[in-house]
Design a protein around this motif. Structure first.
Motif, short mmCIF file in Angstrom:
data_model
loop_
_atom_site.label_atom_id
_atom_site.label_comp_id
_atom_site.label_asym_id
_atom_site.label_seq_id
_atom_site.Cartn_x
_atom_site.Cartn_y
_atom_site.Cartn_z
N ASN A 224 0.81 -1.23 0.00
CA ASN A 224 0.00 0.00 0.00
C ASN A 224 0.84 1.27 0.00
OD1 ASN A 224 0.90 0.22 2.67
ND2 ASN A 224 -1.06 -0.38 3.57
N LYS A 225 2.15 1.14 0.23
CA LYS A 225 3.04 2.30 0.13
C LYS A 225 3.57 2.50 -1.29
CE LYS A 225 4.90 3.00 4.77
NZ LYS A 225 6.15 3.14 5.55
N LEU A 226 3.18 1.63 -2.19
CA LEU A 226 3.68 1.68 -3.56
C LEU A 226 2.58 1.98 -4.57
CD1 LEU A 226 6.05 -1.43 -3.36
CD2 LEU A 226 6.68 0.98 -3.12
N THR A 227 1.43 2.45 -4.09
CA THR A 227 0.33 2.79 -4.97
C THR A 227 0.48 4.21 -5.50
OG1 THR A 227 -1.04 3.64 -3.17
CG2 THR A 227 -1.21 1.27 -3.66
N ASN A 228 -0.21 4.51 -6.60
CA ASN A 228 -0.20 5.87 -7.16
C ASN A 228 -0.79 6.87 -6.18
OD1 ASN A 228 0.93 5.10 -9.65
ND2 ASN A 228 -1.08 4.58 -10.50
N GLU A 229 -1.86 6.47 -5.50
CA GLU A 229 -2.51 7.36 -4.55
C GLU A 229 -1.57 7.74 -3.41
OE1 GLU A 229 -6.49 7.55 -1.65
OE2 GLU A 229 -5.95 5.70 -2.69
N HIS A 230 -0.87 6.75 -2.87
CA HIS A 230 0.06 7.02 -1.78
C HIS A 230 1.19 7.94 -2.26
CE1 HIS A 230 2.15 6.24 2.02
NE2 HIS A 230 3.27 6.20 1.29
N PHE A 231 1.69 7.68 -3.47
CA PHE A 231 2.79 8.49 -4.00
C PHE A 231 2.38 9.96 -4.13
CE2 PHE A 231 5.37 10.23 -7.48
CZ PHE A 231 6.64 9.93 -7.02
N LYS A 232 1.17 10.21 -4.61
CA LYS A 232 0.71 11.59 -4.76
C LYS A 232 0.54 12.26 -3.40
CE LYS A 232 -1.67 11.14 -9.21
NZ LYS A 232 -2.98 11.22 -9.91
N LYS A 233 -0.01 11.53 -2.44
CA LYS A 233 -0.19 12.10 -1.11
C LYS A 233 1.16 12.38 -0.45
CE LYS A 233 -4.69 10.04 0.00
NZ LYS A 233 -5.41 9.09 0.90
N LEU A 234 2.11 11.47 -0.63
CA LEU A 234 3.42 11.61 -0.01
C LEU A 234 4.17 12.81 -0.58
CD1 LEU A 234 5.56 10.37 1.90
CD2 LEU A 234 6.31 8.96 -0.03
N THR A 235 4.16 12.96 -1.90
CA THR A 235 4.90 14.06 -2.52
C THR A 235 4.23 15.41 -2.25
OG1 THR A 235 3.78 13.43 -4.59
CG2 THR A 235 6.05 12.70 -4.31
N TYR A 236 2.90 15.42 -2.20
CA TYR A 236 2.21 16.66 -1.83
C TYR A 236 2.56 17.06 -0.39
CZ TYR A 236 -1.53 19.96 -0.73
OH TYR A 236 -2.22 21.07 -0.34
N ALA A 237 2.57 16.07 0.50
CA ALA A 237 2.91 16.34 1.90
C ALA A 237 4.34 16.83 2.03
CB ALA A 237 2.71 15.08 2.74
N LEU A 238 5.24 16.35 1.17
CA LEU A 238 6.62 16.83 1.18
C LEU A 238 6.65 18.33 0.89
CD1 LEU A 238 9.70 16.43 1.19
CD2 LEU A 238 9.54 15.76 -1.21
N GLY A 239 5.89 18.75 -0.11
CA GLY A 239 5.84 20.18 -0.42
C GLY A 239 5.25 20.99 0.71
N ARG A 240 4.16 20.51 1.31
CA ARG A 240 3.54 21.22 2.45
C ARG A 240 4.50 21.32 3.62
NH1 ARG A 240 0.06 24.56 2.41
NH2 ARG A 240 -0.76 24.01 4.45
N SER A 241 5.22 20.24 3.88
CA SER A 241 6.16 20.22 4.99
C SER A 241 7.29 21.22 4.77
CB SER A 241 6.74 18.82 5.17
OG SER A 241 5.72 17.87 5.39
N GLU A 242 7.80 21.27 3.54
CA GLU A 242 8.86 22.22 3.22
C GLU A 242 8.37 23.66 3.32
OE1 GLU A 242 12.57 21.86 1.94
OE2 GLU A 242 11.81 20.86 3.73
N ARG A 243 7.12 23.90 2.97
CA ARG A 243 6.54 25.24 3.13
C ARG A 243 6.56 25.67 4.59
NH1 ARG A 243 3.06 28.82 0.54
NH2 ARG A 243 1.84 30.08 1.99
N ILE A 244 6.10 24.77 5.46
CA ILE A 244 6.06 25.09 6.89
C ILE A 244 7.46 25.27 7.45
CG2 ILE A 244 5.41 24.22 9.18
CD1 ILE A 244 3.08 22.74 7.75
N ARG A 245 8.36 24.34 7.10
CA ARG A 245 9.73 24.39 7.63
C ARG A 245 10.44 25.68 7.23
NH1 ARG A 245 14.95 23.61 6.24
NH2 ARG A 245 14.43 23.31 4.04
N THR A 246 10.37 26.04 5.96
CA THR A 246 11.10 27.21 5.49
C THR A 246 10.47 28.52 5.98
OG1 THR A 246 9.91 27.07 3.37
CG2 THR A 246 12.10 26.08 3.48
#
Length: 301
Positions: A224-246
């Motif tokens: 379930n960590k290798l699905t398209n849905e998970h990949f999109k959620k993970l990469t979007y969350a990466l961007g959100r996290s970088e926004r908050i961090r910076t």
């Protein structure tokens, strides 16, 4: 106490016996380490699984803790606070280690008194098989894969590792503070950046982080960590996290990160064309999805 192994968990009860079994088999005396298992409000069978495991393994130096503030940063900070060891060893709840892992960590910090941090390789273990779309450029994000060779060496800030395969002298938490609780996963969210924030604080403070190839960690990857849905959620969350961090660092840091994203877009387009020309379309397509989702996360308020 020499080593404190901190494992933070949320709804991964079925994996916990695997990591605990690997610690039970250590060629290292029980008297020299402790295990602090921090349950961050799991709603699965974690409580029952751990109670049964403790009853079946009464000699294992395992302390079971519940942290009610939701979030991986809260859980890690609680583990550090409750620990009594000189060295904090973080292991994720879906990882296992070799039988010489703790001994190798202890030996390293004894032989390298200047080291504040160590990090070993992370080897993915797939539940079924490795998907074709995974490439060098998406592997670490999805699987945590980390490999810097076969020799002990000093790591530069750009090669910072992840917390789930790193060890710290406990004194560093007193000097630099704890994990930022505004960052990191909370419940089922895929937010992150708490690792990056913490490591960069330490490494920019001059603390030395070494790569320790003998401290191997195996990361178990469910389908379930290798699905398209998970990949999109993970990469979007990466961007959100970088926004908050910076933005926590200031607007100039945020704008610098946006500029870096433009550069990464250029590199991704070149790589996409290369993958396309070499017949590896799925790898190239995933790179563009990666950048698109990160960009959306960075820009959305």
């Amino acid at each position: 106490m020499r080593l404190s192994v901190v494992i933070c968990t949320y709804n991964r009860g079925k994996y916990l016996p695997l990591v605990l079994d690997s610690l039970k088999k250590q060629q290292y005396p029980f008297s020299s380490f402790e295990i602090l298992l921090v349950n961050n409000n799991s709603t699965d069978q974690t409580d029952k699984i751990i109670q049964e495991y403790q009853q079946a393994n009464p000699t294992l130096p395992l302390t079971y803790i519940t942290e009610y503030n939701q979030g991986i940063s809260y859980a890690r900070n609680r583990g550090v606070t409750e620990s009594t060891g000189d060295i904090i060893v973080f292991i994720d709840d879906d990882e296992t280690v070799e039988s010489n892992f703790l001994q190798n960590v202890d030996d390293f910090f004894t032989r390298y008194p200047d080291a504040g941090i160590s990090a070993g390789p992370v080897i993915p273990v797939y539940e079924s098989q490795k998907p074709q779309w995974l490439s060098h450029y998406t592997m670490r994000l999805v699987t945590g894969a980390y490999q810097k060779g076969n020799q002990i060496k000093l790591l530069p800030p750009k090669d910072y590792p992840g917390t789930g395969h790193a060890c710290f002298r406990k004194a560093l938490f007193l000097k630099y503070g704890a994990f930022d609780t505004s960052l990191g996963r909370k419940g089922n969210s895929l937010m992150g950046a708490e690792d990056k924030d913490f490591f960069l604080r330490l490494m920019h403070g001059g603390e030395k982080c070494y790569y320790l190839p003998s401290a191997k960690i195996y990361h178990h990857i469910p389908d379930n960590k290798l699905t398209n849905e998970h990949f999109k959620k993970l990469t979007y969350a990466l961007g959100r996290s970088e926004r908050i961090r910076t933005l926590n660092l200031g607007k100039s840091a945020f704008y610098k990160r946006l500029l870096m994203e433009v550069v990464k877009w250029g590199a991704s387009i070149i790589l996409y064309l290369w993958f396309l020309l070499t017949g590896r379309i799925s790898k190239g397509y995933k790179l563009l999805v990666f950048r698109w989702q990160v960009g959306k996360g960075l820009l959305r308020e």
